[in-house]
Scaffold this motif. Structure first.
Motif, short mmCIF file in Angstrom:
data_model
loop_
_atom_site.label_atom_id
_atom_site.label_comp_id
_atom_site.label_asym_id
_atom_site.label_seq_id
_atom_site.Cartn_x
_atom_site.Cartn_y
_atom_site.Cartn_z
N ASP A 221 -8.29 10.71 -1.46
CA ASP A 221 -8.28 10.72 0.01
C ASP A 221 -7.83 9.39 0.59
O ASP A 221 -7.19 9.34 1.65
N GLU A 222 -8.15 8.30 -0.10
CA GLU A 222 -7.81 6.97 0.41
C GLU A 222 -6.35 6.61 0.22
O GLU A 222 -5.81 5.78 0.96
N HIS A 223 -5.70 7.21 -0.74
CA HIS A 223 -4.35 6.77 -1.12
C HIS A 223 -3.32 6.99 -0.02
O HIS A 223 -3.26 8.06 0.58
N ARG A 224 -2.50 5.96 0.22
CA ARG A 224 -1.36 6.05 1.12
C ARG A 224 -0.18 5.30 0.50
O ARG A 224 -0.37 4.22 -0.07
N GLU B 49 -8.77 3.79 -6.33
CA GLU B 49 -9.07 4.36 -5.02
C GLU B 49 -9.22 5.87 -5.16
O GLU B 49 -8.82 6.44 -6.18
N SER B 50 -9.79 6.49 -4.17
CA SER B 50 -9.91 7.95 -4.21
C SER B 50 -8.61 8.58 -3.76
O SER B 50 -7.76 7.93 -3.13
#
Length: 248
Positions: free
Chosen positions: A221-224, A218-219
């Motif tokens: 920015d996408e990571h949570r 994942e990018s």
């Protein structure tokens, strides 16, 4: 994954802070370096200095890594935020993808090749644990029950129903060892030794290499992070709100 892939791995999901560099291809993987500390310091003080030391010791150009792997939760809310923020910052600065590895899966991966069931136990407080049920099928980690937050007696009952030998590991083992011994009195259970029973970034990195083969990236920015449950402060607010609604 035909060519070598090099992964920088971080784990600050629990009491342990760990950084590792792992590389590999279809023929296998190598742990190039690992720095793990299980001591009373905040991860914000330790994680980046540990990374700097590893990079210096193995002459690592951070731009040479192919991905940043991070233990993505569950675990300590503060620890997960620190690990996530560090991984996201590195991913953005280096323009590299992230590989989010479930914390409990990575902990189970410490016991690669173990016979029977593998059950990691991380302390989630209030007599609960972050846990899951795993086994190794050849060279693959099979997730029989995915990571969850449950009472220690519930995971014990789920394991008892499977009627198989179990090996436990994780920081919650000392808290629940006697309970487990009583509940599994007529079963063969084992507890992992000291060098395998805590989170290790090496396991996060090795599992990330397997994820990369499957395209699980994942990018930044996408990571949570994956918390699995609310933080203590959020639970208190929810309980107060619920009490207020009942009062009215």
């Amino acid at each position: 994954m035909s060519a070598y892939r090099k992964v920088l791995a971080l784990d600050s999901s629990g009491l342990v802070a760990s950084v590792a560099v792992v590389e590999g291809d279809e023929s296998g993987s190598t742990l190039l370096a690992e720095y793990t500390v299980n001591y009373k310091k905040t991860h914000s003080q330790t994680l980046l200095p540990m990374l700097d030391e590893i990079a210096r010791m193995i002459e690592l150009d951070l731009h040479s890594v192919d991905a940043i792997a991070v233990a993505a939760g569950p675990g300590s809310f503060t620890g997960l935020r620190i690990g996530s923020a560090t991984a996201k910052g590195l991913g953005l600065a280096l323009e590299k993808p992230l590989v989010a590895v479930p914390t409990v899966d990575a902990l189970a991966y410490n016991l690669f090749g173990a016979d029977g069931l593998v059950c990691p136990l991380m302390d989630a407080r209030r007599n609960q644990v972050y846990t899951g049920i795993y086994e190794f099928q050849g060279s693959c980690l099979a997730v029989l029950e995915p990571q969850m937050a449950v009472d220690i007696t519930e995971i014990a009952q789920r394991l008892l129903a499977r009627e198989r030998d179990v090996i436990f590991l994780g920081d919650a083992v000392p808290l629940h060892r006697e309970t487990l011994k009583e509940m599994f009195a007529d079963r063969n259970i084992r507890f992992a030794p000291a060098h395998l029973n805590r989170q290790r970034a090496g396991a996060v990195g090795a599992l990330a290499l397997e994820y990369m083969k499957e395209g699980k990236c994942e990018s930044a920015d996408e990571h949570r992070p994956e918390y699995l449950r609310m933080a203590q402060a959020e639970r208190v607010r929810a309980e107060k709100a619920g009490a207020g609604e009942q009062a009215t």
